[in-house]
Design a protein around this motif. Sequence first.
Motif, short mmCIF file in Angstrom:
data_model
loop_
_atom_site.label_atom_id
_atom_site.label_comp_id
_atom_site.label_asym_id
_atom_site.label_seq_id
_atom_site.Cartn_x
_atom_site.Cartn_y
_atom_site.Cartn_z
N THR A 60 0.76 -1.06 -0.02
CA THR A 60 -0.01 -0.09 0.01
C THR A 60 0.85 1.28 0.09
OG1 THR A 60 -1.64 -1.20 1.23
CG2 THR A 60 -1.82 1.31 1.41
N ILE A 61 0.48 2.20 -0.91
CA ILE A 61 1.19 3.39 -0.88
C ILE A 61 0.03 4.56 -0.06
CG2 ILE A 61 2.35 5.34 -2.26
CD1 ILE A 61 3.07 2.94 -4.03
N ASP A 62 0.33 5.18 0.74
CA ASP A 62 -0.52 6.23 1.29
C ASP A 62 0.05 7.75 0.95
OD1 ASP A 62 1.53 6.79 3.27
OD2 ASP A 62 0.15 5.65 4.64
N ASP A 63 -0.50 8.66 1.44
CA ASP A 63 -0.22 9.88 1.18
C ASP A 63 1.09 10.22 1.67
OD1 ASP A 63 -0.94 10.00 3.46
OD2 ASP A 63 -2.48 11.57 3.65
N THR A 420 -6.68 8.38 0.13
CA THR A 420 -5.26 8.61 -0.14
C THR A 420 -4.37 7.63 -0.31
OG1 THR A 420 -4.85 9.09 2.18
CG2 THR A 420 -5.69 11.07 0.85
N GLU A 421 -4.93 6.48 -0.61
CA GLU A 421 -4.26 5.06 -0.49
C GLU A 421 -4.28 4.27 -1.88
OE1 GLU A 421 -3.96 4.00 4.03
OE2 GLU A 421 -5.11 2.62 2.71
N THR A 423 -3.47 0.32 -3.13
CA THR A 423 -3.16 -0.96 -2.75
C THR A 423 -3.33 -1.98 -3.78
OG1 THR A 423 -3.98 -0.49 -0.68
CG2 THR A 423 -3.66 -2.91 -1.09
#
Length: 428
Positions: A60-63, A420-421, A423
């Motif tokens: 997962t990449i978030d803000d 804001t993610e 995945t």
Amino acid sequence: MSRAELNRGRFGGMAALGVVGAFALVAAAGVVMSGSPPPGYTGGDGVLRAYPHAPAASWTIDDSGMPGYGGTGQVAVAGTAGDDWLISYPSDLGRSFLLVDATTGKPRWPGPVNAGLGDCAVNDAQQVGCAVRLGGVPDGFYLVDDDGHPQRTGPLDGTATVTAVGDDFLRVDQLGYRASLRTADGTLRWRRDFSGTPKPRMADGLLVVDTTDGRSAVLDATTGAVELDCADCSFDVYPRGVLAEVTAPGHESVSVYPRDENGPARTPVRTAQGMRVVPGPSTLPVLTGAGSSQVLASSGYYEVIDPHTGTGWHIADPELSKTTQPCGPLVAMRKKDHSRVFYTLADGDALGVVPPPDYLDPSRNLDYLSCVGADHATAVFAAPDALTAYDAATGRVAWQRDINGQASVVDGYLVLVEGTEITKLAPN
């Protein structure tokens, strides 16, 4: 003459009866279509890698991993090349782009490239080209090196959008009428103007340009020459053919053009008047009636065709609904009692039956869900709050996952964008 005999006659005897429950759904299948494509993971065809069980997040990449992201606006995968995924997100006046390793989610670069009001794309040579306008560096066209540093290759030339075409980049100017194909170092290959704003897309290896004035064209990517074009229409591209769908009221039709390594034929092998392509990601086209004849019909009629020949199998029954959902290599046919029957697109084999829905459980009601993708065993459908996967062989729910956003297929993987993610879900 019986209904089954009538249906068989339409396709010259390619018939096989499939009885599901109490009703006979007649499928003229005969043999497996030789043109059914192997999984290509293009996204547009809805082919998934294996997800028979509830998937865990691969990454997962978030803000916090997207510098400059203000927390509003769409996060997306802007392009892929091998294990490189180009992530796009809103920042400052426009958008920023970050290249990540698709297997781990780790950034390839120390930071993003801010293209401002411009655009970026990743080509087949795994080069990222960016048209930067009011971004983090002076306006121009740049290639991003392996360390994430933009290297200027030429002027901006008014470029607003960038589309990767093989190893090259197709650039559309901000006035919205001119497109030019250039090499990575900026050498012009061809340029042409359009009567409406061009919206190019690569579809199964072919360059398709839709314009805002209702025209569409398939272009020879090496020269820019028009191979196919039409008005009030759209093109659907498959490995073995191209379908031109005319949507003008009273003139609905689908023309089928075979293709080979040299591109699409100029003459259709079939034109189906009064027909349309059923929307949905699929490996083979599903056709049904269009216009007034479809409105007045008492039941559904569908054809699944090989785009190289225009022929295939069809299905009709008094209890068949006029709603259906293609999904990857499968199709979920609805009956009037709202049950569903899964069929394989390649040969018309009947699989499992999904019973009529419980209207108190909308997350399992296929009337309200849209296909994300499928393999030959599992079909995944989405609502804004849940993913629901069906075992195609039994019609039973295989798994569910709560979500809060959108699901899509990227290179055969399930990808979620939730707030804001972003995945990637791991196949199992």
